[in-house]
Design a protein around this motif. Structure first.
Motif, short mmCIF file in Angstrom:
data_model
loop_
_atom_site.label_atom_id
_atom_site.label_comp_id
_atom_site.label_asym_id
_atom_site.label_seq_id
_atom_site.Cartn_x
_atom_site.Cartn_y
_atom_site.Cartn_z
N PHE A 19 0.10 -18.15 9.59
CA PHE A 19 0.80 -18.91 8.72
C PHE A 19 1.11 -18.26 7.47
O PHE A 19 2.05 -18.40 6.74
CB PHE A 19 -0.17 -20.18 8.25
CG PHE A 19 -0.01 -20.94 7.16
CD1 PHE A 19 0.89 -21.70 7.17
CD2 PHE A 19 -0.60 -20.56 5.99
CE1 PHE A 19 1.09 -22.77 6.06
CE2 PHE A 19 -0.32 -21.43 4.70
CZ PHE A 19 0.70 -22.28 4.81
N ASN A 26 6.77 -21.59 5.54
CA ASN A 26 5.69 -22.46 6.09
C ASN A 26 5.25 -23.41 4.91
O ASN A 26 4.83 -24.60 5.59
CB ASN A 26 4.48 -21.58 6.67
CG ASN A 26 4.76 -20.85 8.03
OD1 ASN A 26 5.45 -21.39 8.82
ND2 ASN A 26 4.13 -19.52 8.35
N SER A 27 5.04 -22.97 4.04
CA SER A 27 4.71 -23.98 3.03
C SER A 27 5.68 -24.99 2.70
O SER A 27 5.39 -26.17 2.35
CB SER A 27 4.00 -23.29 1.49
OG SER A 27 5.19 -22.50 1.04
N THR A 29 7.43 -26.22 5.07
CA THR A 29 7.71 -26.87 6.31
C THR A 29 6.61 -27.98 6.14
O THR A 29 6.69 -29.03 6.10
CB THR A 29 7.35 -26.15 7.45
OG1 THR A 29 8.58 -25.01 7.83
CG2 THR A 29 7.15 -26.87 8.82
N PHE A 30 5.53 -27.32 5.53
CA PHE A 30 4.33 -28.41 5.40
C PHE A 30 4.67 -29.49 4.36
O PHE A 30 4.33 -30.60 4.69
CB PHE A 30 3.09 -27.45 4.80
CG PHE A 30 2.00 -28.59 4.43
CD1 PHE A 30 1.19 -29.02 5.34
CD2 PHE A 30 1.54 -28.42 2.93
CE1 PHE A 30 0.32 -29.75 4.77
CE2 PHE A 30 0.75 -29.48 2.73
CZ PHE A 30 -0.20 -30.09 3.47
N ALA A 63 -0.35 -24.52 -0.85
CA ALA A 63 -0.31 -24.53 0.41
C ALA A 63 -1.16 -23.26 1.04
O ALA A 63 -1.98 -23.73 2.06
CB ALA A 63 1.10 -24.29 1.15
N PHE A 67 -4.42 -24.52 3.41
CA PHE A 67 -4.76 -23.87 4.71
C PHE A 67 -5.69 -22.84 4.79
O PHE A 67 -6.74 -23.13 5.59
CB PHE A 67 -3.68 -23.43 5.16
CG PHE A 67 -2.56 -24.40 5.64
CD1 PHE A 67 -2.41 -24.44 6.90
CD2 PHE A 67 -1.66 -24.95 4.93
CE1 PHE A 67 -1.25 -25.36 7.44
CE2 PHE A 67 -0.80 -25.95 5.16
CZ PHE A 67 -0.51 -26.17 6.43
N ALA A 109 0.47 -33.22 8.99
CA ALA A 109 1.22 -32.19 8.56
C ALA A 109 0.78 -30.59 8.74
O ALA A 109 1.43 -29.78 9.08
CB ALA A 109 1.63 -32.25 7.14
N VAL A 110 -0.43 -30.52 8.33
CA VAL A 110 -1.35 -29.37 8.88
C VAL A 110 -1.14 -28.83 10.32
O VAL A 110 -0.66 -27.77 10.57
CB VAL A 110 -2.84 -29.23 8.43
CG1 VAL A 110 -3.46 -27.90 8.98
CG2 VAL A 110 -2.74 -29.31 7.04
N LYS A 112 0.98 -29.79 12.34
CA LYS A 112 2.41 -29.46 12.96
C LYS A 112 2.87 -28.31 12.14
O LYS A 112 3.82 -27.48 12.86
CB LYS A 112 3.43 -30.50 12.27
CG LYS A 112 3.40 -31.89 13.39
CD LYS A 112 4.20 -32.84 12.92
CE LYS A 112 4.22 -34.23 13.95
NZ LYS A 112 5.34 -35.10 13.28
N THR A 113 2.45 -27.77 11.06
CA THR A 113 3.09 -26.60 10.51
C THR A 113 2.38 -25.33 11.16
O THR A 113 3.06 -24.41 11.25
CB THR A 113 2.47 -26.45 9.05
OG1 THR A 113 3.12 -27.61 8.27
CG2 THR A 113 2.92 -25.31 8.44
N TYR A 134 -10.33 -29.47 9.98
CA TYR A 134 -9.58 -30.21 9.10
C TYR A 134 -10.66 -31.40 8.73
O TYR A 134 -10.84 -31.67 7.69
CB TYR A 134 -8.22 -30.63 9.45
CG TYR A 134 -7.51 -31.58 8.31
CD1 TYR A 134 -7.04 -30.85 7.06
CD2 TYR A 134 -7.99 -33.01 8.34
CE1 TYR A 134 -6.72 -31.77 6.01
CE2 TYR A 134 -7.24 -33.49 7.09
CZ TYR A 134 -6.84 -33.10 6.28
OH TYR A 134 -6.56 -33.84 5.13
#
Length: 146
Positions: A19, A26-27, A29-30, A63, A67, A109-110, A112-113, A134
């Motif tokens: 990530f 990636n951020s 995308t999130f 992000a 994460f 979202a986490v 999927k990212t 999470y």
């Protein structure tokens, strides 16, 4: 679920590194995933005033922090068997009036990212490790919300 294993911790740590390896993208995308599900979340993040922009350092920093907090939760689960959140996290979430459904949007979202970040290394075991970390982190934050 049983105790968080060393393998689960390793899966979270390795995918966290993937990530971070492309943090701006990636951020983006999130936050795109979050806003697709919850357009009103834009108001919760001051740095999204102009939308999702991969070159926005505040967006990337947030992000990375989120994460990283999930990754830290995995470490706590492995070493202590539980996650304890800082009171400040609860205060911020209380102030922003974050709801349970919003925690669910962030979780989706986490996952999927991370799936996109790791590509073909993604599997159910990695999904489960991130999901467990999470969920423990979210529960710990909710405990500190007043």
């Amino acid at each position: 679920m049983g105790a968080f294993t060393e393998k689960q911790e390793e899966l979270v740590n390795s995918s966290w590194e993937a990530f971070k390896g492309n943090l701006p993208q990636n951020s983006a995308t999130f936050f795109k995933l979050v806003l697709e599900k919850e357009p009103g979340a834009k108001d919760l993040f001051s740095f999204l005033g102009n939308g999702v922009d991969p070159s926005n350092p505040k967006m990337a920093a947030h992000a990375e922090k989120l994460f990283g907090t999930v990754r830290d939760a995995a470490v706590q689960l492995k070493t202590k068997g539980e996650v304890v959140a800082e009171a400040k996290l609860g205060s911020v979430h209380t102030e922003k009036k974050v709801t349970d459904p919003q925690f669910a949007v962030i979780k989706e979202a986490v996952l999927k990212t991370i799936k996109e970040a790791v590509g073909d290394k993604w599997n159910q075991e990695m999904n489960d490790a991130w999901e467990q970390a999470y969920d423990a982190m979210a529960a710990a934050i909710k405990k500190t919300m007043t």
